[in-house]
Design an enzyme around this catalytic site. Structure first.
Site, short mmCIF file in Angstrom:
data_model
loop_
_atom_site.label_atom_id
_atom_site.label_comp_id
_atom_site.label_asym_id
_atom_site.label_seq_id
_atom_site.Cartn_x
_atom_site.Cartn_y
_atom_site.Cartn_z
N TYR A 162 0.91 -1.21 -0.08
CA TYR A 162 -0.03 -0.03 -0.15
C TYR A 162 0.92 1.24 -0.01
O TYR A 162 2.17 1.22 -0.16
CB TYR A 162 -1.10 -0.06 1.17
CG TYR A 162 -2.07 -1.44 0.96
CD1 TYR A 162 -2.79 -1.40 -0.12
CD2 TYR A 162 -1.82 -2.44 1.90
CE1 TYR A 162 -3.61 -2.47 -0.40
CE2 TYR A 162 -2.78 -3.49 1.66
CZ TYR A 162 -3.62 -3.47 0.48
OH TYR A 162 -4.42 -4.44 0.12
N LEU B 225 0.88 -17.41 9.64
CA LEU B 225 0.73 -18.81 9.74
C LEU B 225 0.97 -19.41 11.11
O LEU B 225 1.67 -20.24 11.52
CB LEU B 225 1.36 -19.52 8.66
CG LEU B 225 0.48 -19.42 7.17
CD1 LEU B 225 1.51 -20.34 6.42
CD2 LEU B 225 -0.59 -20.05 7.38
N ARG C 98 -6.33 -15.08 10.37
CA ARG C 98 -7.08 -16.15 9.64
C ARG C 98 -7.69 -17.29 10.79
O ARG C 98 -8.88 -17.62 10.89
CB ARG C 98 -6.64 -17.06 8.66
CG ARG C 98 -6.75 -16.11 7.31
CD ARG C 98 -5.92 -16.68 6.49
NE ARG C 98 -4.19 -16.62 6.59
CZ ARG C 98 -3.53 -17.01 5.99
NH1 ARG C 98 -3.55 -17.47 4.68
NH2 ARG C 98 -2.11 -16.88 6.13
C1 LIG Z 1 -9.66 -11.44 5.77
C2 LIG Z 1 -8.37 -10.86 6.04
C3 LIG Z 1 -8.12 -9.35 5.95
C4 LIG Z 1 -6.86 -8.75 6.07
N1 LIG Z 1 -6.89 -7.37 6.20
C5 LIG Z 1 -5.82 -6.90 6.45
C6 LIG Z 1 -5.63 -5.38 6.64
O1 LIG Z 1 -6.68 -4.81 6.66
N2 LIG Z 1 -4.39 -4.74 7.12
C7 LIG Z 1 -3.39 -5.63 7.03
O2 LIG Z 1 -2.27 -5.27 7.25
N3 LIG Z 1 -3.41 -7.10 6.92
C8 LIG Z 1 -4.60 -7.54 6.75
N4 LIG Z 1 -4.48 -8.84 6.20
C9 LIG Z 1 -3.28 -9.65 6.52
C10 LIG Z 1 -3.24 -10.22 7.95
O3 LIG Z 1 -3.36 -9.09 8.96
C11 LIG Z 1 -2.28 -11.34 8.27
O4 LIG Z 1 -1.05 -10.52 8.20
C12 LIG Z 1 -2.27 -12.18 7.29
O5 LIG Z 1 -3.32 -12.73 7.04
C13 LIG Z 1 -1.31 -13.39 7.73
O6 LIG Z 1 -1.49 -13.97 9.19
P1 LIG Z 1 -2.49 -15.30 9.61
O7 LIG Z 1 -1.67 -16.54 8.72
O8 LIG Z 1 -2.87 -15.32 10.76
O9 LIG Z 1 -3.97 -14.97 8.59
C14 LIG Z 1 -5.80 -9.74 6.01
C15 LIG Z 1 -5.70 -10.90 6.24
C16 LIG Z 1 -7.17 -11.60 5.96
C17 LIG Z 1 -7.24 -12.97 6.05
#
Ligand SMILES: Cc1cc2nc3c(=O)[nH]c(=O)nc-3n(C[C@H](O)[C@H](O)[C@H](O)COP(=O)(O)O)c2cc1C
Length: 371
Positions: free
Chosen positions: A183, A302, A325
């Protein structure tokens, strides 16, 4: 004793434990204004026992939204809707809420993921002309953004300031500045997206200039006793892109300027990225930031298992972990982690009776009194 469930200080903000709910776009706002979905979504996450929730990427201007449905904090209506939700939730949960202030830059004007995520062209009814450091699109077939001129840079910085003041009025516990995932601020950092030949492009120092100016402006606009920090992509996963050395250099400068933490993620600036996915795949980047910068560092990506999260904290790879997630999949993840790790969480009194018999101390605030 679980290390994951030890308190953590981010500036003056005390988290009950080191589990952070990562920012997650919901693509469910109308002209930036939160609605009932946000009440439901944030309400149930606020009962999860995590140490901190970071509100989804919240645009500082309409053109800074990723999609037309993004949450914003650029109008009185945006602020009033969030006030209603935060007030209601605050009556039932003591979990601190921070907000992620964001500008999508050239990745704005896009469809939500469930509609394919493609760019909405500026001549389509819901689209707009995006802005960026340089007039280069994210993907070759997309409409090119306008390169920000001096007035444009000043306007974006002021939009961050105004949103930070709204965040302060809302009583939010902290601000995370979105400097990641390709971004606008990341577009300035990365040589892949930044081809400017003025003082905002070229050398590392020049590419960091605008993100640092935005940090300083937000820091100055938000109450000094409350933390402001940045989310940074530690690598573009593209040769010649932004990298961990730049991340460490930037983090050190931010630290001197009052940044309270670094939230370490990766990627997002280029469709050419070759991400090496796996459990905890971004943790080594957080570990380097923690070791070399010495600010509270949040690892993400993850991290799905309580023992995995516990090991990351116990091995001093990060000071906190954030979960996206897995938190949607299991909004009581912190309860289940506490049960596994022999720790405690706060639970709403309406749910105390759910405590499993064999875990009689799971809910630290449980007190039915004598009868
Ligand atoms: C539904 C969804 C929306 C997300 N929106 C954002 C966001 O608004 N800002 C951001 O920095 N990352 C966003 N991400 C990324 C997450 O904050 C995170 O960095 C990424 O999913 C990896 O973490 P996880 O493996 O626990 O899902 C989003 C991820 C998901 C799944």
């Amino acid at each position: 004793m679980s290390r994951l469930f030890e308190p953590l200080q981010i500036g003056n903000l005390r988290l009950d434990n080191r589990i952070v709910i990562a920012p997650m776009c919901q693509y469910s706002a109308e002209d930036g204004t939160a609605g009932d979905w946000h009440m439901i979504h944030l309400g149930h996450l606020a009962l999860s026992g995590a140490g901190l929730l970071i509100l989804e990427a919240t645009a500082v201007s309409p053109e800074g939204r990723i999609s037309p449905q993004d949450l914003g904090l650029y109008s009185d209506a945006n602020e009033e809707a969030l006030a209603r939700i935060l007030t209601a939730i605050g009556q039932h949960s003591s979990m601190p809420f921070a907000v992620q202030l964001a500008h999508a830059g050239r990745k704005g004007s896009s469809r939500p993921p469930w509609d394919g995520g493609a760019q909405i062209r500026p001549d389509e009814p819901t689209g707009w002309k995006t802005v960026a450091p340089s007039a280069m699109p994210h993907a070759a077939d997309e409409d090119a953004p306008l390169a920000l001129d001096r007035a444009g840079l000043d306007r974006v910085r002021e939009d961050f300031v105004k949103a930070a003041k709204r965040a302060a009025r809302l009583g939010l516990a902290g601000i995370e500045i979105h400097g990641a995932h390709g971004y606008l601020l990341h577009q300035f950092l990365s040589p892949i997206a930044n081809k400017r030949d003025d003082e905002y492009g070229g050398s590392l120092e020049n590419r960091m200039r605008f993100p640092i100016e935005v940090f300083d402006a937000v820091r100055a606009a938000f109450p000094t006793e409350k933390p402001v920090w940045m989310r940074i992509s530690a690598t573009d996963w593209v040769p010649g892109g932004w990298d961990i050395d730049g991340t460490i250099a930037l983090s050190k400068i931010l630290k001197e300027r009052g940044c309270a933490a670094i939230h370490v993620t990766t990627g997002g600036v280029s469709p050419q990225q070759a991400i090496k996915l796996g459990p905890g795949y971004q943790v080594p980047y957080a570990q380097r930031v923690k070791a070399e910068v010495g600010l509270p560092t949040i690892a993400v990506g993850l991290i799905t298992e309580p023992e995995q999260a516990e090991a990351i904290i116990a091995n001093e790879e990060a000071d906190a972990i954030s979960i996206a997630r897995a938190m949607l999949y299991d909004p009581r993840w912190p309860w289940h982690a506490a049960a596994k790790l022999g720790a405690q969480v706060k639970a709403p009194k309406q749910y105390w009776r759910s405590q499993p018999r064999e875990l009689k101390d799971l809910f630290e605030n449980m007190n039915y009194g004598q009868r």
